[in-house]
Design a protein around this motif. Structure first.
Motif, PDB file in Angstrom:
ATOM      1  N   LEU A   1     -18.066  36.233 -50.657  1.00 25.03           N
ATOM      2  CA  LEU A   1     -17.680  35.772 -49.210  1.00 25.03           C
ATOM      3  C   LEU A   1     -16.178  36.035 -48.998  1.00 25.03           C
ATOM      4  O   LEU A   1     -15.911  36.681 -47.894  1.00 25.03           O
ATOM      5  N   PHE A   2     -15.325  36.044 -50.054  1.00 25.41           N
ATOM      6  CA  PHE A   2     -14.024  36.105 -49.784  1.00 25.41           C
ATOM      7  C   PHE A   2     -13.836  37.957 -49.533  1.00 25.41           C
ATOM      8  O   PHE A   2     -12.985  38.413 -48.734  1.00 25.41           O
ATOM      9  N   ASN A   3     -14.464  38.631 -50.411  1.00 27.26           N
ATOM     10  CA  ASN A   3     -14.525  40.220 -49.968  1.00 27.26           C
ATOM     11  C   ASN A   3     -15.093  40.618 -48.640  1.00 27.26           C
ATOM     12  O   ASN A   3     -14.502  41.284 -47.716  1.00 27.26           O
ATOM     13  N   MET A   4     -15.891  39.750 -48.174  1.00 26.18           N
ATOM     14  CA  MET A   4     -16.587  39.808 -46.846  1.00 26.18           C
ATOM     15  C   MET A   4     -15.180  39.549 -45.625  1.00 26.18           C
ATOM     16  O   MET A   4     -15.138  40.253 -44.692  1.00 26.18           O
ATOM     17  N   GLN A   5     -15.072  38.551 -45.878  1.00 25.76           N
ATOM     18  CA  GLN A   5     -13.695  38.219 -45.015  1.00 25.76           C
ATOM     19  C   GLN A   5     -12.632  39.117 -45.045  1.00 25.76           C
ATOM     20  O   GLN A   5     -11.774  39.294 -43.997  1.00 25.76           O
TER      21      GLN A   5
ATOM     22  N   PHE B   1     -16.330  40.589 -39.835  1.00 28.96           N
ATOM     23  CA  PHE B   1     -16.817  40.030 -40.664  1.00 28.96           C
ATOM     24  C   PHE B   1     -15.860  38.589 -40.944  1.00 28.96           C
ATOM     25  O   PHE B   1     -16.414  37.453 -41.512  1.00 28.96           O
ATOM     26  N   LEU B   2     -14.403  38.721 -40.745  1.00 28.16           N
ATOM     27  CA  LEU B   2     -13.692  37.583 -41.069  1.00 28.16           C
ATOM     28  C   LEU B   2     -14.199  36.387 -39.972  1.00 28.16           C
ATOM     29  O   LEU B   2     -14.179  35.284 -40.204  1.00 28.16           O
ATOM     30  N   ASP B   3     -14.376  36.987 -38.608  1.00 27.15           N
ATOM     31  CA  ASP B   3     -14.664  35.868 -37.673  1.00 27.15           C
ATOM     32  C   ASP B   3     -15.946  35.187 -38.043  1.00 27.15           C
ATOM     33  O   ASP B   3     -16.104  34.182 -38.038  1.00 27.15           O
ATOM     34  N   ALA B   4     -16.901  36.140 -38.459  1.00 25.36           N
ATOM     35  CA  ALA B   4     -18.166  35.373 -38.956  1.00 25.36           C
ATOM     36  C   ALA B   4     -18.312  34.576 -40.120  1.00 25.36           C
ATOM     37  O   ALA B   4     -18.890  33.426 -39.996  1.00 25.36           O
ATOM     38  N   ALA B   5     -17.572  35.144 -40.950  1.00 26.01           N
ATOM     39  CA  ALA B   5     -17.527  34.322 -42.570  1.00 26.01           C
ATOM     40  C   ALA B   5     -16.591  32.993 -42.428  1.00 26.01           C
ATOM     41  O   ALA B   5     -16.645  32.262 -43.244  1.00 26.01           O
ATOM     42  N   SER B   6     -15.888  32.763 -41.104  1.00 25.33           N
ATOM     43  CA  SER B   6     -15.060  31.666 -41.249  1.00 25.33           C
ATOM     44  C   SER B   6     -15.655  30.486 -40.333  1.00 25.33           C
ATOM     45  O   SER B   6     -15.043  29.636 -40.052  1.00 25.33           O
ATOM     46  N   SER B   7     -17.116  30.665 -39.969  1.00 28.95           N
ATOM     47  CA  SER B   7     -17.742  29.944 -39.147  1.00 28.95           C
ATOM     48  C   SER B   7     -17.954  28.544 -40.039  1.00 28.95           C
ATOM     49  O   SER B   7     -18.225  28.626 -41.223  1.00 28.95           O
ATOM     50  N   GLU B   8     -18.389  27.244 -39.499  1.00 28.13           N
ATOM     51  CA  GLU B   8     -18.383  26.091 -39.941  1.00 28.13           C
ATOM     52  C   GLU B   8     -19.823  26.183 -40.772  1.00 28.13           C
ATOM     53  O   GLU B   8     -20.036  25.530 -41.954  1.00 28.13           O
ATOM     54  N   VAL B   9     -20.781  26.946 -40.287  1.00 26.77           N
ATOM     55  CA  VAL B   9     -22.139  27.032 -40.770  1.00 26.77           C
ATOM     56  C   VAL B   9     -21.894  27.547 -41.870  1.00 26.77           C
ATOM     57  O   VAL B   9     -22.604  27.162 -43.215  1.00 26.77           O
TER      58      VAL B   9
END
Length: 126
Positions: A45-49, A55-63
């Motif tokens: 997840l951190f690598n994706m962000q 990817f940062l925008d998507a991986a920062s979602s509350e879900v």
């Protein structure tokens, strides 16, 4: 043609051939992908962000934070993260409603920090 793309850059318009192909998929698809990544590995997840803004925008979602796996974080390590980025990550998971993070935080509060009221509240939430 080279002059026209140069003009477009000055105006702020990005030529079609330079747009990010990741923007072709809607954000909710990327959020679903990030959720699957988060449920398997925090490191991924951190690598994706860190890889791009989409990817940062998507991986920062509350879900995504609701589904992050906590199995790689030892239970005792919750005590050592008081003023570190890991603490903010765990707090964000608790705020998002991640059951595993709530349970771990409740156990930490109840048994190790001896704040029984907060600990019992978190344990009952979990």
């Amino acid at each position: 043609m080279a002059g026209s793309s140069k003009t477009n850059r000055k105006e702020g318009n990005v030529p079609v051939e330079h747009e990010c192909p990741l923007n072709l998929l809607p954000r909710d698809i990327w959020v679903r992908i990030a959720t699957k990544v988060a449920s398997n590995s925090i490191h991924d997840l951190f690598n994706m962000q860190a890889s791009c803004k989409v990817f940062l925008d998507a991986a920062s979602s509350e879900v995504v934070y609701q589904h992050v796996t906590m199995r790689v974080i030892p239970l005792m390590s919750f005590l050592f993260y008081l003023d570190r980025p890991e603490r903010r990550f765990i707090d964000r998971c608790v705020e998002a409603g991640n059951v595993d993070a709530i349970l771990r935080q409740g156990l930490t509060e109840y048994f190790w920090i001896a704040r029984r009221g907060i600990g019992m509240e978190l344990l009952s939430r979990a």
